[in-house]
Design a protein around this motif. Structure first.
Motif, PDB file in Angstrom:
ATOM      1  N   TYR A   1       0.623  -1.154  -0.024  1.00  0.00           N
ATOM      2  CA  TYR A   1      -0.046   0.062  -0.163  1.00  0.00           C
ATOM      3  C   TYR A   1       0.721   1.255  -0.175  1.00  0.00           C
ATOM      4  N   GLY A   2       1.969   0.946   0.144  1.00  0.00           N
ATOM      5  CA  GLY A   2       3.103   2.247   0.071  1.00  0.00           C
ATOM      6  C   GLY A   2       4.098   2.021  -1.011  1.00  0.00           C
ATOM      7  N   CYS A   3       5.009   2.804  -0.983  1.00  0.00           N
ATOM      8  CA  CYS A   3       6.302   2.849  -1.827  1.00  0.00           C
ATOM      9  C   CYS A   3       7.647   3.124  -1.096  1.00  0.00           C
ATOM     10  N   THR A   4       7.621   2.132   0.119  1.00  0.00           N
ATOM     11  CA  THR A   4       8.997   2.185   0.836  1.00  0.00           C
ATOM     12  C   THR A   4       9.642   1.107   0.656  1.00  0.00           C
ATOM     13  N   GLU A   5      10.942   1.027   0.366  1.00  0.00           N
ATOM     14  CA  GLU A   5      12.035  -0.078  -0.058  1.00  0.00           C
ATOM     15  C   GLU A   5      12.300  -0.673   1.054  1.00  0.00           C
ATOM     16  N   LEU A   6      12.474  -2.014   1.129  1.00  0.00           N
ATOM     17  CA  LEU A   6      12.936  -2.874   2.302  1.00  0.00           C
ATOM     18  C   LEU A   6      14.206  -2.360   2.490  1.00  0.00           C
ATOM     19  N   SER A   7      14.605  -2.432   3.850  1.00  0.00           N
ATOM     20  CA  SER A   7      16.121  -2.451   4.100  1.00  0.00           C
ATOM     21  C   SER A   7      16.766  -3.812   3.797  1.00  0.00           C
ATOM     22  N   GLU A   8      18.073  -3.367   3.465  1.00  0.00           N
ATOM     23  CA  GLU A   8      19.085  -4.450   3.081  1.00  0.00           C
ATOM     24  C   GLU A   8      19.241  -5.220   4.162  1.00  0.00           C
TER      25      GLU A   8
ATOM     26  N   GLU B   1      -4.429   6.739 -23.513  1.00  0.00           N
ATOM     27  CA  GLU B   1      -5.478   6.850 -22.667  1.00  0.00           C
ATOM     28  C   GLU B   1      -6.081   8.272 -22.477  1.00  0.00           C
ATOM     29  N   SER B   2      -5.261   9.050 -22.103  1.00  0.00           N
ATOM     30  CA  SER B   2      -5.744  10.457 -21.749  1.00  0.00           C
ATOM     31  C   SER B   2      -5.495  11.278 -22.692  1.00  0.00           C
ATOM     32  N   LYS B   3      -4.825  11.041 -24.130  1.00  0.00           N
ATOM     33  CA  LYS B   3      -4.962  11.660 -25.217  1.00  0.00           C
ATOM     34  C   LYS B   3      -6.534  11.292 -26.047  1.00  0.00           C
ATOM     35  N   THR B   4      -6.801  10.205 -25.865  1.00  0.00           N
ATOM     36  CA  THR B   4      -8.063   9.591 -26.738  1.00  0.00           C
ATOM     37  C   THR B   4      -9.169   9.893 -25.836  1.00  0.00           C
ATOM     38  N   PHE B   5      -9.250  10.094 -24.362  1.00  0.00           N
ATOM     39  CA  PHE B   5     -10.577  10.433 -23.995  1.00  0.00           C
ATOM     40  C   PHE B   5     -10.590  11.897 -23.049  1.00  0.00           C
ATOM     41  N   ASP B   6      -9.542  12.270 -22.978  1.00  0.00           N
ATOM     42  CA  ASP B   6      -9.402  13.661 -22.405  1.00  0.00           C
ATOM     43  C   ASP B   6     -10.387  13.998 -21.075  1.00  0.00           C
ATOM     44  N   ASP B   7     -10.194  12.735 -20.292  1.00  0.00           N
ATOM     45  CA  ASP B   7     -10.945  12.998 -19.092  1.00  0.00           C
ATOM     46  C   ASP B   7     -10.107  12.571 -17.749  1.00  0.00           C
ATOM     47  N   ILE B   8      -8.821  12.538 -17.715  1.00  0.00           N
ATOM     48  CA  ILE B   8      -7.851  12.031 -16.946  1.00  0.00           C
ATOM     49  C   ILE B   8      -7.323  13.398 -16.550  1.00  0.00           C
ATOM     50  N   LEU B   9      -7.145  13.375 -15.033  1.00  0.00           N
ATOM     51  CA  LEU B   9      -6.334  14.535 -14.511  1.00  0.00           C
ATOM     52  C   LEU B   9      -5.143  13.989 -13.427  1.00  0.00           C
ATOM     53  N   PHE B  10      -4.155  14.123 -14.105  1.00  0.00           N
ATOM     54  CA  PHE B  10      -2.872  13.665 -13.399  1.00  0.00           C
ATOM     55  C   PHE B  10      -2.248  14.686 -12.321  1.00  0.00           C
ATOM     56  N   VAL B  11      -2.198  14.357 -10.926  1.00  0.00           N
ATOM     57  CA  VAL B  11      -1.778  14.977  -9.939  1.00  0.00           C
ATOM     58  C   VAL B  11      -0.270  14.789  -9.450  1.00  0.00           C
ATOM     59  N   ASP B  12       0.312  15.451  -9.141  1.00  0.00           N
ATOM     60  CA  ASP B  12       1.938  15.399  -8.966  1.00  0.00           C
ATOM     61  C   ASP B  12       2.119  14.288  -7.589  1.00  0.00           C
ATOM     62  N   LEU B  13       2.071  13.028  -7.487  1.00  0.00           N
ATOM     63  CA  LEU B  13       2.434  12.304  -6.641  1.00  0.00           C
ATOM     64  C   LEU B  13       2.656  10.745  -7.197  1.00  0.00           C
ATOM     65  N   ILE B  14       3.159  10.013  -6.145  1.00  0.00           N
ATOM     66  CA  ILE B  14       3.300   8.563  -6.478  1.00  0.00           C
ATOM     67  C   ILE B  14       1.867   7.884  -6.353  1.00  0.00           C
ATOM     68  N   ASP B  15       1.462   7.141  -7.120  1.00  0.00           N
ATOM     69  CA  ASP B  15       0.041   6.597  -7.036  1.00  0.00           C
ATOM     70  C   ASP B  15       0.046   5.317  -6.404  1.00  0.00           C
ATOM     71  N   VAL B  16       0.170   5.331  -4.841  1.00  0.00           N
ATOM     72  CA  VAL B  16      -0.128   4.271  -4.060  1.00  0.00           C
ATOM     73  C   VAL B  16      -1.312   4.528  -3.212  1.00  0.00           C
ATOM     74  N   TYR B  17      -1.814   3.313  -2.580  1.00  0.00           N
ATOM     75  CA  TYR B  17      -3.049   3.751  -1.561  1.00  0.00           C
ATOM     76  C   TYR B  17      -2.608   4.705  -0.518  1.00  0.00           C
ATOM     77  N   ARG B  18      -1.499   4.525   0.135  1.00  0.00           N
ATOM     78  CA  ARG B  18      -1.325   5.552   1.351  1.00  0.00           C
ATOM     79  C   ARG B  18      -1.004   6.877   0.668  1.00  0.00           C
ATOM     80  N   ASN B  19      -1.263   7.076  -0.633  1.00  0.00           N
ATOM     81  CA  ASN B  19      -1.070   8.768  -0.796  1.00  0.00           C
ATOM     82  C   ASN B  19      -2.615   9.224  -1.532  1.00  0.00           C
TER      83      ASN B  19
END
Length: 500
Positions: free
Chosen positions: A107-114, A301-319
């Motif tokens: 659900y996040g984007c945090t890498e496991l420690s080595e 997809e965005s060019k075809t349908f012109d109904d997508i809004l991208f916001v500036d973040l990494i797209d994971v559940y925790r965000n």
């Protein structure tokens, strides 16, 4: 035979289209009259939160209730009615670059420690005793396993055994409370001169599992125990903490004390580190290729349908909470005066748009208003997808369930103006409840916003404003049922049945 089948199919299509048009003519004629009475205009923005990879869900929505939006807008425009409905899928601008197998959580984007070495890894828990009646008993602590490991040895300080006489250690599945392992240690006079008691074990813990370690101490009624942090988070981690003080599995407060007793686990990886590293390298290469393909498909997809809004973040559940805030900020900056209402929904929900417009117009004078089906005294989750790491109360404030809710433009403005100050909690819907608690808006509760798959006895499913938790096939089925029952509703106000 083929010609006959095609003829029947075309007749069915014509019938469905006719029913669709007749239904909306009835709905719209009533809405026109309502608008003429109120004299208010409406500009509704529908925000559909969607994950970048959910192409099929977005396609299903475009083929179903978004067609209704298109039809309504055409009618309003041709009849010079001051109603406009816009809808956009809200996506993050970037995918997580870490392969899911190498993340701490999906659900996040945090890498496991080595982990530096393979075997003889120790994980030390400090068990703290305090003799104060006012403290509740400590029962255990919960951990999440990030890599598959084998526990070989459990070491307990002899002073802990001496103090409690009997120490019972149990390992439970945190979600099911199923007992996975248990052992009991009794005080032994022959071991009084030793500092530690060693217990040889053979316990395999799987990656992704969440466990409870419990220490029974019923014979000491005024004892409180609490684990302190450990630095071996490459393989496992204690869940939840406040101010560095670890809590037990029910998140009771941890209390400091001078008397500490060590509980030590020695473990090793099930697989060797060389194969792990090779797998990680392969996973990373495959994942980067997959994300490049995803970017390409999303661009088309965005060019075809012109109904997508991208916001500036990494797209994971925790965000998700941050995604919602950034959407409000973007919306207010681009349309500071035009938007009158925002409807938030998800990409697995079917919306009855005509009835939603009617609901808004019937409350057209509302200010600082939140329309929804509200959850009250909703307990926080300690594990899993909805695990709350930051909200310190055991209950959330009132919040509208996420299948659909509406806020007026003054609330939109407040959220947009404060988007960089409001804290993003674990989910966008509970976060909205916390944010709204600060200004206490007017709430218009309506159980036609269906919250889940459980059926409430006082809900007429044929009048639902939203139906959640649908896969693309179910979305199409709901839409077809919605069109097929038009003739049974002479007043045109009802929508579709919901079948379990």
């Amino acid at each position: 035979m083929i010609i006959k089948s095609l003829f029947i199919f075309n007749i069915l299509i014509i019938i469905i289209v006719e029913k669709f048009i007749s239904y909306f003519i009835i709905i719209i004629s009533n809405d026109d009259q309502l608008l003429s009475r109120t004299g208010h205009s409406l500009h509704l923005e529908i925000a559909i939160l969607s994950a970048r990879e959910n192409f099929e869900k977005r396609h299903a929505i475009r083929q179903t209730w978004l067609q209704n939006v298109k039809f309504l807008n055409e009618h309003f425009k041709s009849n010079q009615i001051s109603i406009q409905i816009d809808a956009h899928f809200i996506l993050g601008s970037r995918s997580c670059h870490i392969h899911p197998l190498n993340r701490k959580t999906l659900y996040g984007c945090t890498e496991l420690s080595e982990c530096n070495s393979l075997s003889n890894k120790s994980w030390l828990f400090e068990i703290t005793y305090r003799s104060k009646n006012r403290y509740r008993l400590f029962k255990g602590f919960s951990i999440k396993i990030y890599r598959q490991i084998l526990v070989n040895l459990i070491v307990i300080r002899q002073s802990l055994i001496h103090r409690l006489n009997i120490v019972n250690v149990r390992i439970l599945n945190a979600l099911t409370k199923e007992k996975l392992f248990e052992f009991e240690i009794k005080q032994n006079e022959n071991l009084e001169d030793q500092d530690f008691h060693n217990e040889n074990v053979n316990i395999q813990l799987d990656a992704g599992s969440i466990l409870i370690f419990m220490i029974d101490h019923n014979n000491v009624s005024d004892a409180t125990f609490g684990p302190l942090s450990t630095d071996n988070d490459c393989a496992m981690e204690i869940l939840r903490s406040y101010d560095g003080h670890m809590n037990d599995y029910e998140s009771e407060s941890f209390n400091r004390n001078q008397h500490r007793f060590a509980l030590n686990f020695e473990w090793q990886f099930v697989s060797n580190i060389e194969s792990n590293n090779n797998n990680n390298n392969n996973n990373s290469y495959v994942w980067h290729q997959k994300m490049a393909d995803l970017d390409f498909r999303l661009s088309n997809e965005s060019k075809t349908f012109d109904d997508i809004l991208f916001v500036d973040l990494i797209d994971v559940y925790r965000n998700l909470s941050e995604k919602l805030l950034k959407f409000f900020h973007h919306l207010f900056n681009d349309n500071p005066l035009n938007i009158t209402h925002v409807l938030k929904t998800d990409d697995d929900c079917y919306l009855n748009v005509a009835e939603i417009v009617r609901l808004i117009m019937e409350n057209s004078d509302s200010k600082c208003t939140w329309f929804g089906n509200f959850r009250k005294q909703w307990p926080i989750n300690y594990y899993g997808k909805w695990m709350e790491n930051d909200w310190t109360s055991p209950w959330y404030p009132w919040f509208a369930c996420g299948s659909g809710y509406i806020i007026t433009n003054d609330l939109i403005e407040w959220l947009a103006m404060n988007f960089d100050r409001l804290y993003a909690y674990q989910g966008e819907d509970v976060s909205m409840g916390i944010w709204m608690a600060a200004i206490n808006p007017i709430k218009i509760e309506d159980n036609r916003w269906i919250c889940g798959t459980e059926i409430e006895t006082n809900v007429d499913w044929k009048q639902a404003l939203s139906v959640p938790q649908l896969d693309p096939e179910m979305m199409q089925q709901i839409h077809q049922m919605f069109l097929s029952i038009v003739d049974t509703f002479p007043n045109g106000f009802k929508t579709f049945p919901f079948i379990r």
